[in-house]
Write an enzyme that holds these catalytic residues in place. Structure first.
Site, short mmCIF file in Angstrom:
data_model
loop_
_atom_site.label_atom_id
_atom_site.label_comp_id
_atom_site.label_asym_id
_atom_site.label_seq_id
_atom_site.Cartn_x
_atom_site.Cartn_y
_atom_site.Cartn_z
N LYS A 144 -2.49 38.94 11.25
CA LYS A 144 -1.91 38.23 12.38
C LYS A 144 -1.82 36.74 12.04
O LYS A 144 -2.73 36.19 11.40
CB LYS A 144 -2.80 38.45 13.62
N SER A 152 -1.61 39.95 22.50
CA SER A 152 -0.82 39.07 21.66
C SER A 152 -0.68 39.56 20.22
O SER A 152 0.17 39.05 19.50
CB SER A 152 -1.47 37.69 21.65
N SER A 179 -6.22 41.37 23.40
CA SER A 179 -5.08 41.17 22.51
C SER A 179 -5.01 42.09 21.30
O SER A 179 -3.98 42.14 20.64
CB SER A 179 -5.04 39.71 22.02
#
Lengths: 494, 483
Positions: free
Chosen positions: A80, A155, A179
């Site tokens: 990420k 996210s 997330s």
């Protein structure tokens, strides 16, 4: 090989490399081919490290030929955009970090690198991990591989979509209020949020320091256990990391759940959940009962306060964590500012997106003189109550079973203008962050629109082994986690 | 009307740690090239986290114990938010709600010789900011100083005059040097002050409107700024004006203070507990072990030096102003037959030669305290004369060693043998009969000339006192026999 590799788990890939069925270069090439084919539709990656990854793969193959080992030698992993990987950009899905190249490795990255892992590329995310859809990214949205009209969650939506679409064997994410778990549920992946402090936060770009935790998005529980084993442990660079003995986590043993007491928090089942989700979760609970678990009801009385508490604490911490992006030392800088104040305010006005600004303003307000006690102070006290709820519940059970999300993946754009509704989608995931617990989500079925549903397991602090036992047994008894989205995807190429 | 001033100080003291407060970067002085001691942590890079330097905690608590503060068993750090280009994170990690030390006091002796107590409110630990540099129309930031540990000592508004504030700072500096917690180098900005001051009618007990003056880096600056500011406030009050609560800055060139911001424009720092650090816990055992290691307070040591070594007050004060000097002296004086001899050498030759050296230099000096004691003995007993003793000291400064060995090795020993000196006296009288006759006829000054000649002939090695005695004995006896 291109089609096989989309199905392989991390552990299977390691076994194939060990057995010499394939080499690391072939593996990286195959993944790059899958990415080239699918990612134009899905957009899970915002930066590909193709050349360096191939170089690293060649080195790994040479090391292996020379008899050298490493638990993840030559295995590519997606990261990420919120974790620093030396020499790679780290923009957190934001314009404000444009041009920033990480000068150092996050501790979790360094530990994976030490075991031979290769960092293939950076996955899309909501800007600074603020959001539940991956629509708040300066790089544009990511789409759900199961239905391109739907959000992948967020996210860590890029990481979840990459794993689901077979574009990554496994990916790292971060979980501040869900997330990792929410996008994993939306995309049909296995998502782990470890206990606060089990993984070092050094090098993880901070959103809310007291809630952030690195997590994994994988194809099954065994892979989550493997990655956790490599990354876990005390880090002298992170004062909040826990001093725990190193544990080898595994999900391979155990086919039943006999002797385990699994609690159902009654507040989580009192409405708000879509019927399709509830039906699927009830079926999953039945599986656990059949595997021998004792299912009992428990109560978490302060559940309704979790969302407002979370948003106050997270935004307060974020308002200071994000103060450093000012155009002075790195990242985006507004051109031609005449003085420092203009430099600061214009850089931030132009560099941050709307959701980030909303949360900075909320957090600044919550910490202001005269409002601190009413907002931040109160939120901290409620946080203690929520933590005590869980302590009480874990007196009577070993883990909790809950839905991961109240709905399956919703259409893109649906909640962009309705942040409150988007925030409410975090209702089942946020409490674990507030209480510092561990949580695991596993795929447990589909809605009739063929969208994945996730079953969440919550464990006490450092209860990861229990979660792996429950999740591992569940995945041995079911095949939901082995389902892959059909390609070409529904909703695509219209 | 009679007016009364109340002054409080916030003193920022740079601690003598090897590394910064929250990272492993070395603390440097102003000679280091800009941005040569920086890392992701002190530059505020994304994802970097602070880790507390425990040595800075020890030094702060050590200061607190010395000044009689209460030490918190659990304290913590807070984030203090404001935007400034020399603040890497745009928040400073400081202590707000729970400082390491609370209470305490400093004894200050005024010019009138009366001792007053200045109470302390708190002592806390925080990180320093960077330094902005302006070159023409461009600006740069040097982050070497960013993250250097600062101990902030906050007093109650107990001082009544600029001179008292000045005396407080001198007393505080003496204690800090004695504790060895800070280099206390003012040129390097190791001590920086903010002032709070107010003026009120002498018969009123409630404090007047508070004015803050920011960032003074000399003690003289503090005194000058206060003199001017208190006058300004008093004049305004006398003219019937109302003072505004505000922050001002001191312009030394203009000799005046200027308003920076009023109460309405004051920052809201939005303090809240730093989530990246754990609370600081200090166990009773740890605290007591630090207390046991405290040195003697300079004032007490000064009194002891007067009693134990028979020093005059002035010498005792000078020798206890810096702990390194006091330690050095004491090691040399201990076991000396006459400690005053050692003190004389300290007060003259040693302090002159070490005037520009930092305190740490005393401990590394090639002249060991025992060697200075020897030297003082040799000179004091007249084994060597004063120029020779200074030459020996030169050698000791250059390469250390033992004074007795140096004197012997170089043949610098004084001639104290009565027969030899007597022979010398005979020769001087023979060669200067007219002068000798002058002395016999009552011209006392002639003796000095004869002694000088004797010293010249012996190339300075004759014991002058003995030479004098021998001359008088000869000239005196001859004049008697002539009479």
């Amino acid at each position: 090989m291109r089609n096989e590799v989309t199905h392989w788990t991390l552990a299977e890939t390691c076994r194939h490399l060990e057995a010499g069925d394939c080499c690391s270069v072939e593996l990286v090439e195959a993944l790059l081919a899958v990415i080239a084919e699918r990612d134009p539709l899905i957009h899970s990656y915002i930066y590909l490290n193709a050349e360096e990854a191939l170089d690293a793969a060649r080195e790994a193959d040479a090391s292996r030929a020379a008899g050298k080992g490493g638990r993840l030698l030559g295995v590519p992993i997606a990261v990420k955009d919120v974790l620093n990987v030396r020499g790679q950009p780290c923009r957190c899905g934001s314009r404000i970090l444009k041009g920033y190249t990480a000068p150092y490795d996050a501790t979790v990255i360094a530990r994976l690198r030490a075991e031979g892992a290769i960092f293939l590329g950076r996955t899309n995310m909501d800007e600074f991990a603020m959001g539940s859809t991956t629509e708040n990214s300066a790089e544009g949205p990511t789409r759900n591989p199961w239905n391109l009209e739907r959000v992948p969650g967020g996210s860590s939506g890029g990481s979840a979509a990459a794993v689901a679409a077979g574009e990554a064997l496994a990916a790292l994410g971060s979980d501040t209020g869900g997330s990792v778990r929410q996008p994993a549920a939306f995309c049909g992946c296995t998502g782990l949020k470890p206990t606060y402090g089990l993984l070092s936060r050094y090098g993880l770009v901070a959103y809310a320091s007291s809630l952030d935790q690195v997590g994994t998005l994988t194809k099954d529980v065994e892979d989550a256990a493997l990655l956790l084993s490599v990354m876990a442990g005390r880090d002298p660079h992170d004062s909040t990391s826990l001093d725990t003995p190193s544990v080898h986590y595994s999900a391979v043993e155990g086919f039943d759940l006999r002797g385990l007491r699994l609690g159902l928090p009654k507040e989580y089942f009192e409405g708000g959940m879509e019927w399709e989700v509830e039906r699927t979760i009830q079926a999953a609970i039945a599986v656990c009962r059949e595997l021998g678990a004792e299912i009992r009801e428990v109560s978490l009385p302060h559940t309704a306060l979790a969302i407002p508490t979370y948003y106050l604490i997270a935004c307060a911490e974020a308002s200071t964590n994000l103060a450093r992006y000012d155009g002075v030392r790195y990242g985006y800088r507004t051109p031609d500012a005449a003085d420092v104040e203009t430099l600061h305010s214009r850089t931030r006005a132009e560099g941050f997106g709307r959701e980030v600004k909303r949360r900075i303003i909320l957090g600044t307000y919550a910490l202001s003189r005269g409002y601190y006690e009413e907002y931040y102070g109160r939120a901290q006290r409620v946080r203690t109550l929520i933590r005590r709820d869980f302590e009480e519940a874990f007196r009577n059970c070993d883990a909790l079973l809950t839905p991961t999300t109240p709905t399956a993946a919703y259409p893109l754009g649906e909640r962009v203008e309705d942040p409150l509704r988007m925030y409410l989608g975090d209702v089942y995931t946020v409490p674990a962050n507030l209480a510092g617990l561990c949580g695991l989500t596993v795929p447990c079925g589909f809605t009739k629109e063929l969208l994945p549903v996730g079953l969440q397991m919550l464990g006490p602090a450092l209860g990861e082994s229990v979660l792996f036992r429950v999740g591992g047994a569940f995945q041995k008894a079911t095949a939901w986690h082995r389902q892959r989205p059909p390609f070409p995807v529904a909703g695509s190429a219209r | 009307m009679k007016w009364k001033a109340s002054i409080g100080l916030e003193v920022h003291v740079q601690l003598a740690t090897q590394t910064k407060l929250f990272c492993g970067c070395r603390t440097t002085d102003s000679n280091a090239p800009p941005n040569s001691s920086v890392c992701p942590v002190c530059l505020g890079y994304p994802g970097a986290l602070p880790v507390l330097n425990r040595e800075a905690v020890r030094l702060t608590v050590r200061t607190g114990l010395m000044l009689g503060c209460a030490i918190r068993a659990t304290s913590w750090f807070d984030r203090k938010s404001y935007f400034y280009p020399d603040m890497p994170k745009n928040y400073q990690i400081s202590q707000y709600a729970a400082p390491l030390c609370e209470g305490g006091a400093v004894e200050v002796e005024g010019e009138d010789g009366i001792r007053r107590t200045v109470r302390l409110r708190r002592i806390h630990l925080e990180e320093d900011v960077a330094k902005s540099l302006h070159i023409g129309r461009r600006s740069g930031v040097d982050f070497n100083r960013a993250g250097v540990p600062l101990m902030e000592i906050v007093t109650e508004p107990d001082m009544g005059s600029p001179d008292e504030a000045f005396a407080f700072l001198l007393a505080l500096k003496r204690i800090l040097l004695c504790l060895a917690v800070s280099p206390c180098n003012l040129e390097e900005g190791n001590l920086r002050c903010d002032i709070n001051c107010s003026v009120r009618p002498a018969d009123r007990s409630e404090l007047g409107t508070k004015v803050e003056i920011k960032n003074l880096n000399t003690f003289k600056g503090v005194r000058d700024a206060l003199r001017h500011e208190l006058e300004r406030q008093q004049a305004a009050l006398e003219a019937g004006e109302l003072l505004e609560q505000e922050t001002r800055r001191w312009d030394a060139d203009a000799g005046a203070t200027f308003s920076m911001r009023t109460k309405e424009q004051a920052h809201d720092y939005r303090y809240f507990p730093e989530p990246d650090l754990m609370p600081v816990r200090i166990s009773v055992e740890e605290r007591e072990s630090w207390r046991a290691a405290l040195p003697e307070m300079p004032a007490r040591r000064c009194e002891r030096f007067m009693q134990e070594y028979g020093l005059p007050e002035y010498d005792a004060r000078v020798l206890t102003a810096d702990r390194a000097i006091a330690d050095y002296f004491e090691e040399a004086a201990r076991g000396a037959s006459n400690p005053k001899w050692v003190a004389n050498w300290m007060m003259t030759e040693m302090l002159r030669r070490m005037a520009d050296a930092p305190s740490e230099a005393w401990a590394r000096l090639p002249v060991r305290p025992a060697a200075l004691r020897e030297l003082a003995e040799l000179a004091g007993r007249g084994v060597i004369n004063s120029p020779t003793a200074k030459a020996v000291l030169d050698v000791l400064f250059e390469r250390g060693g033992d004074p007795v060995a140096i004197v012997q090795e170089r043949g610098w020993g004084q001639i104290s043998d009565a027969a030899a000196v007597g022979g010398l006296a005979d020769r001087v009288i023979r060669e200067h009969e007219r002068v000798a006759a002058d002395f016999r006829n009552g011209k006392a000054a002639a003796l000095q000339f004869l002694i000088g000649q004797g010293m010249r002939l012996s190339r300075g090695k004759a014991n002058p006192a003995l030479l004098r005695d021998e001359l008088i004995r000869r000239l005196g006896s001859r004049s008697e026999s002539a009479g």
